[in-house]
Design a protein around this motif. Structure first.
Motif, PDB file in Angstrom:
ATOM      1  N   ASP A  46       0.806  -1.223   0.000  1.00  3.47           N
ATOM      2  CA  ASP A  46       0.000   0.000   0.000  1.00  3.47           C
ATOM      3  C   ASP A  46       0.840   1.276   0.000  1.00  3.47           C
ATOM      4  N   ASN A  47       2.102   1.195   0.353  1.00  2.00           N
ATOM      5  CA  ASN A  47       2.960   2.386   0.492  1.00  2.00           C
ATOM      6  C   ASN A  47       4.168   2.319  -0.431  1.00  2.00           C
ATOM      7  N   THR A  48       3.903   2.234  -1.709  1.00  2.00           N
ATOM      8  CA  THR A  48       4.993   2.134  -2.687  1.00  2.00           C
ATOM      9  C   THR A  48       5.898   3.362  -2.656  1.00  2.00           C
ATOM     10  N   GLY A  49       5.324   4.527  -2.393  1.00  2.00           N
ATOM     11  CA  GLY A  49       6.127   5.753  -2.326  1.00  2.00           C
ATOM     12  C   GLY A  49       7.155   5.712  -1.213  1.00  2.00           C
ATOM     13  N   VAL A  50       6.761   5.190  -0.072  1.00  2.00           N
ATOM     14  CA  VAL A  50       7.693   5.073   1.061  1.00  2.00           C
ATOM     15  C   VAL A  50       8.795   4.070   0.719  1.00  2.00           C
ATOM     16  N   VAL A  51       8.402   2.970   0.085  1.00  2.00           N
ATOM     17  CA  VAL A  51       9.393   1.972  -0.334  1.00  2.00           C
ATOM     18  C   VAL A  51      10.388   2.606  -1.305  1.00  2.00           C
ATOM     19  N   ALA A  52       9.872   3.392  -2.251  1.00  2.00           N
ATOM     20  CA  ALA A  52      10.752   4.059  -3.219  1.00  2.00           C
ATOM     21  C   ALA A  52      11.696   5.023  -2.522  1.00  2.00           C
ATOM     22  N   ALA A  53      11.215   5.744  -1.513  1.00  2.00           N
ATOM     23  CA  ALA A  53      12.066   6.682  -0.782  1.00  2.00           C
ATOM     24  C   ALA A  53      13.166   5.953  -0.016  1.00  2.00           C
ATOM     25  N   VAL A  54      12.819   4.830   0.606  1.00  2.00           N
ATOM     26  CA  VAL A  54      13.819   4.064   1.358  1.00  2.00           C
ATOM     27  C   VAL A  54      14.876   3.490   0.407  1.00  2.00           C
ATOM     28  N   VAL A  55      14.433   2.916  -0.702  1.00  2.00           N
ATOM     29  CA  VAL A  55      15.383   2.364  -1.672  1.00  2.00           C
ATOM     30  C   VAL A  55      16.261   3.480  -2.239  1.00  2.00           C
ATOM     31  N   SER A  56      15.667   4.634  -2.520  1.00  2.00           N
ATOM     32  CA  SER A  56      16.431   5.770  -3.046  1.00  2.00           C
ATOM     33  C   SER A  56      17.488   6.244  -2.060  1.00  2.00           C
ATOM     34  N   ALA A  57      17.165   6.176  -0.775  1.00  2.00           N
ATOM     35  CA  ALA A  57      18.123   6.599   0.242  1.00  2.00           C
ATOM     36  C   ALA A  57      19.386   5.734   0.206  1.00  2.00           C
ATOM     37  N   PHE A  58      19.215   4.442  -0.099  1.00  2.00           N
ATOM     38  CA  PHE A  58      20.382   3.570  -0.180  1.00  2.00           C
ATOM     39  C   PHE A  58      21.252   3.900  -1.393  1.00  2.00           C
ATOM     40  N   PHE A  59      20.638   4.421  -2.444  1.00  4.22           N
ATOM     41  CA  PHE A  59      21.377   4.744  -3.662  1.00  4.22           C
ATOM     42  C   PHE A  59      21.871   6.192  -3.694  1.00  4.22           C
ATOM     43  N   ALA A  60      21.475   7.004  -2.725  1.00  2.00           N
ATOM     44  CA  ALA A  60      21.809   8.425  -2.710  1.00  2.00           C
ATOM     45  C   ALA A  60      23.312   8.716  -2.829  1.00  2.00           C
ATOM     46  N   PRO A  61      24.185   7.980  -2.153  1.00  3.81           N
ATOM     47  CA  PRO A  61      25.610   8.297  -2.301  1.00  3.81           C
ATOM     48  C   PRO A  61      26.115   8.175  -3.741  1.00  3.81           C
ATOM     49  N   PHE A  62      25.525   7.271  -4.500  1.00  6.24           N
ATOM     50  CA  PHE A  62      25.945   7.120  -5.890  1.00  6.24           C
ATOM     51  C   PHE A  62      25.473   8.293  -6.747  1.00  6.24           C
ATOM     52  N   TYR A  63      24.311   8.871  -6.396  1.00  6.26           N
ATOM     53  CA  TYR A  63      23.866  10.082  -7.085  1.00  6.26           C
ATOM     54  C   TYR A  63      24.814  11.245  -6.787  1.00  6.26           C
ATOM     55  N   VAL A  64      25.342  11.277  -5.575  1.00  7.02           N
ATOM     56  CA  VAL A  64      26.314  12.313  -5.223  1.00  7.02           C
ATOM     57  C   VAL A  64      27.563  12.167  -6.093  1.00  7.02           C
ATOM     58  N   VAL A  65      28.018  10.939  -6.276  1.00 11.48           N
ATOM     59  CA  VAL A  65      29.181  10.689  -7.140  1.00 11.48           C
ATOM     60  C   VAL A  65      28.875  11.124  -8.570  1.00 11.48           C
TER      61      VAL A  65
END
Length: 144
Positions: free
Chosen positions: A53-72
């Motif tokens: 029911d909370n796909t947006g929250v799941v997307a935010a959590v998964v995105s947080a794990f990938f955030a350092p690579f976006y910084v690179v």
């Protein structure tokens, strides 16, 4: 032109420290995940309806794990932009960790564009990976 920009010992030390810190943090996260894997799976199975029911929250959590690579990716794009603007690689004022041949003109601009293209490809690959993770988690939660 055969100019060489000499390595900066402080930059080299900083690079080694940052690399070591990233490795230690990564190892700690891997150990933490390994020790708690059963609990994470149990939590996931127990909360499949909430996850579905909370796909947006799941997307935010998964995105947080990938955030350092976006910084690179952003840093690579910025370096590429600076190289293109100055028509010099490495850009003026940047430290290097090993002796580096200075490129100027067309060769430097090509290198800068290569950095920017690499950063765009990295950001695209990260976005696709996030979408796939969210899709897989959503489908697993839907099936369960």
């Amino acid at each position: 032109m055969n100019d060489i920009q000499k390595a900066d010992p402080k930059a080299r030390t900083r690079a080694v420290i940052i690399t070591f810190a990233v490795i230690v943090i990564g190892l700690c996260l891997m150990i933490l995940f390994e020790r708690n894997q059963d609990r994470l799976v149990d939590w996931f199975v127990a909360n499949m309806a909430i996850i579905y029911d909370n796909t947006g929250v799941v997307a935010a959590v998964v995105s947080a794990f990938f955030a350092p690579f976006y910084v690179v990716a952003g840093y690579l794009f910025l370096i590429g932009h600076r190289v293109i603007d100055s028509r010099r690689y490495p850009p003026p004022g940047h430290s290097v960790i090993r002796d580096t041949k200075i490129m100027e003109g067309h060769a430097a601009v090509t290198r800068g564009r290569l950095f920017q293209a690499l950063s765009i490809m990295l950001a695209f690959a990260l976005t696709v990976a996030i979408a796939l993770f969210v899709y897989l988690i959503h489908e697993i939660a839907k099936a369960g």
